[in-house]
Design a protein around this motif. Structure first.
Motif, short mmCIF file in Angstrom:
data_model
loop_
_atom_site.label_atom_id
_atom_site.label_comp_id
_atom_site.label_asym_id
_atom_site.label_seq_id
_atom_site.Cartn_x
_atom_site.Cartn_y
_atom_site.Cartn_z
N ASP A 111 0.80 -1.22 0.00
CA ASP A 111 0.00 0.00 0.00
C ASP A 111 0.84 1.27 0.00
O ASP A 111 0.30 2.37 -0.04
CB ASP A 111 -0.99 0.00 1.18
CG ASP A 111 -0.31 -0.15 2.53
OD1 ASP A 111 0.94 -0.06 2.58
OD2 ASP A 111 -1.02 -0.38 3.53
N TRP A 112 2.17 1.11 0.04
CA TRP A 112 3.02 2.31 -0.05
C TRP A 112 3.43 2.63 -1.50
O TRP A 112 4.29 3.46 -1.75
CB TRP A 112 4.24 2.20 0.86
CG TRP A 112 5.19 1.07 0.55
CD1 TRP A 112 6.14 1.05 -0.43
CD2 TRP A 112 5.27 -0.18 1.23
NE1 TRP A 112 6.82 -0.14 -0.40
CE2 TRP A 112 6.31 -0.92 0.61
CE3 TRP A 112 4.60 -0.75 2.31
CZ2 TRP A 112 6.67 -2.20 1.03
CZ3 TRP A 112 4.96 -2.01 2.72
CH2 TRP A 112 5.98 -2.73 2.09
N ARG A 150 6.56 2.53 -13.31
CA ARG A 150 7.66 1.75 -13.90
C ARG A 150 7.29 0.28 -14.06
O ARG A 150 7.68 -0.37 -15.01
CB ARG A 150 8.92 1.89 -13.03
CG ARG A 150 9.52 3.28 -13.01
CD ARG A 150 10.83 3.31 -12.25
NE ARG A 150 11.31 4.68 -12.07
CZ ARG A 150 12.41 5.01 -11.41
NH1 ARG A 150 13.16 4.04 -10.87
NH2 ARG A 150 12.78 6.26 -11.29
N CYS A 151 6.53 -0.24 -13.11
CA CYS A 151 6.10 -1.64 -13.19
C CYS A 151 5.21 -1.87 -14.40
O CYS A 151 5.29 -2.92 -15.06
CB CYS A 151 5.40 -2.07 -11.91
SG CYS A 151 3.93 -1.09 -11.49
N TYR A 193 9.09 -9.71 -13.18
CA TYR A 193 9.88 -8.66 -13.82
C TYR A 193 9.54 -7.27 -13.27
O TYR A 193 10.38 -6.38 -13.23
CB TYR A 193 9.67 -8.67 -15.33
CG TYR A 193 10.21 -9.89 -16.05
CD1 TYR A 193 10.84 -10.92 -15.36
CD2 TYR A 193 10.09 -10.01 -17.42
CE1 TYR A 193 11.33 -12.04 -16.01
CE2 TYR A 193 10.59 -11.13 -18.09
CZ TYR A 193 11.20 -12.13 -17.39
OH TYR A 193 11.68 -13.23 -18.04
N CYS A 194 8.29 -7.08 -12.85
CA CYS A 194 7.87 -5.78 -12.34
C CYS A 194 8.60 -5.42 -11.05
O CYS A 194 8.99 -4.27 -10.84
CB CYS A 194 6.36 -5.77 -12.10
SG CYS A 194 5.77 -7.11 -11.03
N GLY A 195 8.78 -6.40 -10.18
CA GLY A 195 9.43 -6.14 -8.90
C GLY A 195 10.85 -5.65 -9.05
O GLY A 195 11.35 -4.88 -8.21
N ARG A 196 11.49 -6.06 -10.14
CA ARG A 196 12.89 -5.66 -10.34
C ARG A 196 13.04 -4.16 -10.58
O ARG A 196 14.07 -3.57 -10.25
CB ARG A 196 13.46 -6.44 -11.54
CG ARG A 196 14.91 -6.14 -11.86
CD ARG A 196 15.39 -7.03 -13.00
NE ARG A 196 16.79 -6.79 -13.32
CZ ARG A 196 17.22 -5.90 -14.20
NH1 ARG A 196 16.35 -5.15 -14.85
NH2 ARG A 196 18.51 -5.75 -14.43
N PRO A 253 11.19 1.10 -7.55
CA PRO A 253 12.18 1.78 -6.70
C PRO A 253 11.86 1.71 -5.21
O PRO A 253 12.70 2.01 -4.37
CB PRO A 253 12.16 3.22 -7.20
CG PRO A 253 10.78 3.40 -7.75
CD PRO A 253 10.40 2.07 -8.34
N HIS A 254 10.62 1.31 -4.89
CA HIS A 254 10.20 1.28 -3.49
C HIS A 254 9.91 -0.13 -2.99
O HIS A 254 9.34 -0.30 -1.90
CB HIS A 254 8.95 2.16 -3.31
CG HIS A 254 9.13 3.57 -3.76
ND1 HIS A 254 9.95 4.46 -3.11
CD2 HIS A 254 8.65 4.24 -4.85
CE1 HIS A 254 9.93 5.62 -3.74
NE2 HIS A 254 9.16 5.51 -4.78
#
Length: 321
Positions: free
Chosen positions: A266-267, A273-274, A308-311, A314-315
């Motif tokens: 939730d942050w 970017r994802c 791939y999104c998690g890579r 930035p948070h």
């Protein structure tokens, strides 16, 4: 002895199953580095003789550790490189970190269309050069797209295509299951080696693994399959089933797949970017009710849990759970 297949007209003889190392990589985070090495070594001891990885998986050191006593095992890597210079650097990185003078297979990663392939022409020419001078033995593409299979089959010197394919057509980004099968047949009839990816649909089809495995086995234009496995039990189940061996109820229960999903914290700051990184267009930004800001949301039916999104977050908001 595991079934051996010829990968296309001019490719090598390999085991029907390729170890898909995304499942043990930091990108998915299912297991620790040491646990991943243990599973991979076990799989090699059971007769799997090639491993699929990619630069984005960030697990070259993990694979190199597992291969210390298996110099005969073949390696596949993939890169998003666009230019010749970028591809040359990707090849050198793989050779250095995998402790191999020669990489058996090197692919353009996740090509989407004829237009995408044209945009990567410099990288493809470098792959052809690397094949000619011996840094790489075989070259090809990986893709989730029908059009890329058809266009890729016409690339000069292509040896192998690694397409997404499963019995429900999950993850195909530009067409139907029937269209993907027709494209695979077209490529295979040109002598190109085909090995399937995401046969369990990123986990969505894993509750019935026999059906998923049988489907791939039934397609005459597919020679092999990459299976992502993160436990000794998964290795045993898949290899025993494909070998026609009896599977105990205990083993069957041990690989009963729990449902996995992409968790978005939730942050999330809504940077987007994802969404840009998602090959399935499963992520989008939506306005938070009453919050005056946007956050990422996922369409679960489209997500194939590649991670791939998690890579790119930035948070550190995204992970597979």
């Amino acid at each position: 002895m595991m079934r051996q297949v010829s990968l296309g007209w001019h490719g090598p003889s390999v085991s029907e199953v390729c170890f898909g190392s995304l499942a043990i990589s930091p990108l998915q985070g299912r297991v620790s580095l040491a646990e991943g090495v243990k599973v991979l070594r076990y799989a090699l001891e059971q007769g799997i003789d090639w491993i699929d990885t990619a630069e984005i998986y960030d697990n070259y050191s993990q694979i190199a550790q597992a291969l210390q006593h298996h110099p005969e095992v073949k390696l596949v890597s993939k890169s998003y490189s666009v230019t010749a210079q970028e591809m040359s650097a990707s090849i050198e990185k793989a050779r250095r970190e995998l402790n191999r003078d020669v990489i058996d297979f090197f692919l353009l990663h996740e090509q989407e269309s004829a237009l995408t392939l044209k945009g990567h022409q410099g990288a493809w020419e470098e792959l052809r050069k690397a094949k000619g001078d011996g840094r790489v033995k075989y070259i090809g593409i990986s893709t989730h797209a029908v059009d890329a299979v058809k266009a890729g089959a016409l690339l000069p010197d292509i040896d192998v295509i690694h397409p997404i394919i499963n019995h429900q057509g999950l993850g195909i980004i530009d067409g139907t299951l029937e269209e993907m099968l027709a494209a695979i047949r077209f490529a295979s009839e040109l002598g190109i080696g085909i090995y399937a990816m995401k046969i369990f649909g990123g986990g969505h089809l894993a509750a019935h693994p026999q059906e998923a495995l049988d489907f791939i086995r039934s397609i005459p234009w597919i020679q092999a399959m990459a299976l992502g496995m993160s436990s000794v039990e998964e290795v045993d189940f898949n290899l025993k089933y494909l070998a026609g061996q009896e599977i105990s109820e205990e083993l069957r229960q041990s690989v009963t797949y729990r449902e996995r999903k992409l968790y978005i914290a939730d942050w999330c700051q809504g940077c987007g970017r994802c969404c840009e990184a998602c090959p399935q267009s499963a992520l989008s930004l939506e306005e938070v009710v009453g919050g005056g800001m946007v956050q990422a949301v996922v369409e679960a039916g489209q997500c194939v849990l590649c991670g791939y999104c998690g890579r790119v977050c930035p948070h550190f908001c995204l992970k597979i759970v």
